[in-house]
Design an enzyme around this catalytic site. Structure first.
Site, PDB file in Angstrom:
ATOM      1  N   GLY A  36       0.836  -1.209   0.000  1.00  0.00           N
ATOM      2  CA  GLY A  36       0.000   0.000   0.000  1.00  0.00           C
ATOM      3  C   GLY A  36       0.866   1.253   0.000  1.00  0.00           C
ATOM      4  O   GLY A  36       0.620   2.209  -0.751  1.00  0.00           O
ATOM      5  N   HIS A  37       1.917   1.255   0.823  1.00  0.00           N
ATOM      6  CA  HIS A  37       2.838   2.405   0.840  1.00  0.00           C
ATOM      7  C   HIS A  37       3.554   2.541  -0.513  1.00  0.00           C
ATOM      8  O   HIS A  37       3.766   3.644  -1.010  1.00  0.00           O
ATOM      9  CB  HIS A  37       3.899   2.233   1.926  1.00  0.00           C
ATOM     10  CG  HIS A  37       3.369   2.227   3.327  1.00  0.00           C
ATOM     11  ND1 HIS A  37       3.339   1.100   4.100  1.00  0.00           N
ATOM     12  CD2 HIS A  37       2.853   3.220   4.083  1.00  0.00           C
ATOM     13  CE1 HIS A  37       2.837   1.388   5.292  1.00  0.00           C
ATOM     14  NE2 HIS A  37       2.531   2.666   5.311  1.00  0.00           N
TER      15      HIS A  37
HETATM   16  O1  PAF Z   1      -1.046   7.131   7.761  1.00  0.00           O
HETATM   17  C1  PAF Z   1       0.015   7.175   8.412  1.00  0.00           C
HETATM   18  O2  PAF Z   1       0.904   6.343   8.268  1.00  0.00           O
HETATM   19  C2  PAF Z   1       0.193   8.273   9.452  1.00  0.00           C
HETATM   20  O3  PAF Z   1      -1.007   8.587  10.067  1.00  0.00           O
HETATM   21  C3  PAF Z   1       0.862   9.539   8.865  1.00  0.00           C
HETATM   22  C4  PAF Z   1      -0.005  10.187   7.805  1.00  0.00           C
HETATM   23  C5  PAF Z   1       2.212   9.183   8.271  1.00  0.00           C
HETATM   24  C6  PAF Z   1       1.082  10.568   9.976  1.00  0.00           C
HETATM   25  O4  PAF Z   1       1.903  10.072  10.976  1.00  0.00           O
END
Ligand code: PAF
Length: 289
Positions: A36-37
């Site tokens: 997903g990332h």
């Molecule tokens: O979705 C995430 O991983 C976190 O909530 C984020 C947006 C990096 C903020 O820490």
């Protein structure tokens, strides 16, 4: 890919790029990266000349009884995964850089329009912590755009709302949820599931999709649909926080004549809290005839 921890080094790099006219994207993460990332990175790379991925496990978005200490920190594996992607900088600021005034006394950003509902009820202070750290990351990096997953739909709207309200010059791009073949939305917290819980977990998505199908077919008895869905989750051993049909633009309850919806759900499975959502986008022509 360069790893940078110091803010002044990061700012020099970004200033050089911007001086050459490059479009800069930020992908904010808390690490423990999954596909997903990596989709967020791909989308960022498709829209920008330069991509920065930040990894910072943000203490202010965890409640006192939540998993901040246990949250998986896998920086070396994350670095290896990102090195294979079109990423220019892995930004890993320390807590002293992100919270120079400490977490108790530091400035906080609040988005009241989206608090007091859905995930904010079970996680008081969570979205203020998210808005605060995202505002800080935007101020540190100065990106032209930033990508966020649609799985955390309330978070996506909190960030959009903050950007609009604080006149920030960054475009927020929402990216489709990546799922396993059985429908389970990818999440760093899926790693907490036992094999038996992992087998049950996709029911959350299945139940939300059932409701979405019925809304698309014209049903509008929202409360009955939500109630039935929660019962179905209980039947498979989940403890639902909520299943709720909302308007996609502001997460308010739908009004008569609305055609587009988002069906959101959060449920505990053992100690793990799962969230997911499904959009129903029909357009007025289909739904009002
Ligand atoms: O979705 C995430 O991983 C976190 O909530 C984020 C947006 C990096 C903020 O820490």
């Amino acid at each position: 890919m360069e790893r940078i921890t110091a803010l002044d080094t990061l700012r020099r790099r970004v200033a050089d790029w911007k001086g050459s006219g490059d479009v800069v994207a930020l992908v904010p993460t808390m690490g423990n990266l999954h596909h997903g990332h990596l989709r967020l990175v791909e989308e960022a790379a498709a829209l920008a000349d330069r991509v920065i991925v930040s990894v910072f496990v943000n203490p202010t978005q965890f409640g006192p009884d939540e998993d901040f200490a246990a949250y998986p920190r896998t920086l070396e594996a994350d670095r290896r995964a990102l090195a294979r992607m079109p990423v220019d900088i892995l930004f890993t600021p320390g807590a002293e850089t992100v919270y120079p005034e400490g977490t108790a006394q530091g400035t906080r950003v609040q988005v009241p329009a989206l608090e007091g509902m859905l995930c904010a009820l079970a996680r008081p202070g969570h979205f203020s912590g998210v808005a605060t750290v995202v505002a800080k990351l935007f101020n540190m990096v100065g990106p032209d755009l930033a990508t966020f997953g649609r799985k955390d739909y309330q978070q996506l709207l909190v960030v959009r709302h903050m950007v609009r309200d604080l006149c920030m010059r960054v475009r927020i791009v929402g990216v489709e949820t990546v799922r396993d073949a059985d429908g389970l939305a990818l999440s760093s917290r899926n790693g907490y599931l036992s094999p038996e819980q992992r087998r049950v977990a996709p029911r959350l998505n299945a139940v939300l999709r059932e409701i979405a199908g019925e809304l698309a077919a014209g049903r509008r008895d929202f409360a009955a649909l939500e109630e039935r869905a929660q019962g179905e989750l209980r039947d498979v051993g989940m403890d639902p926080d909520y299943v709720s049909i909302r308007r996609p633009e502001d997460l308010q309850r739908p009004m008569s004549g609305d055609c587009d919806f988002v069906v959101l759900g959060a449920a505990r499975l053992g100690p793990t809290r799962l969230i997911d959502n499904v959009a129903v986008e029909q357009g007025t022509d289909t739904c009002r005839t």
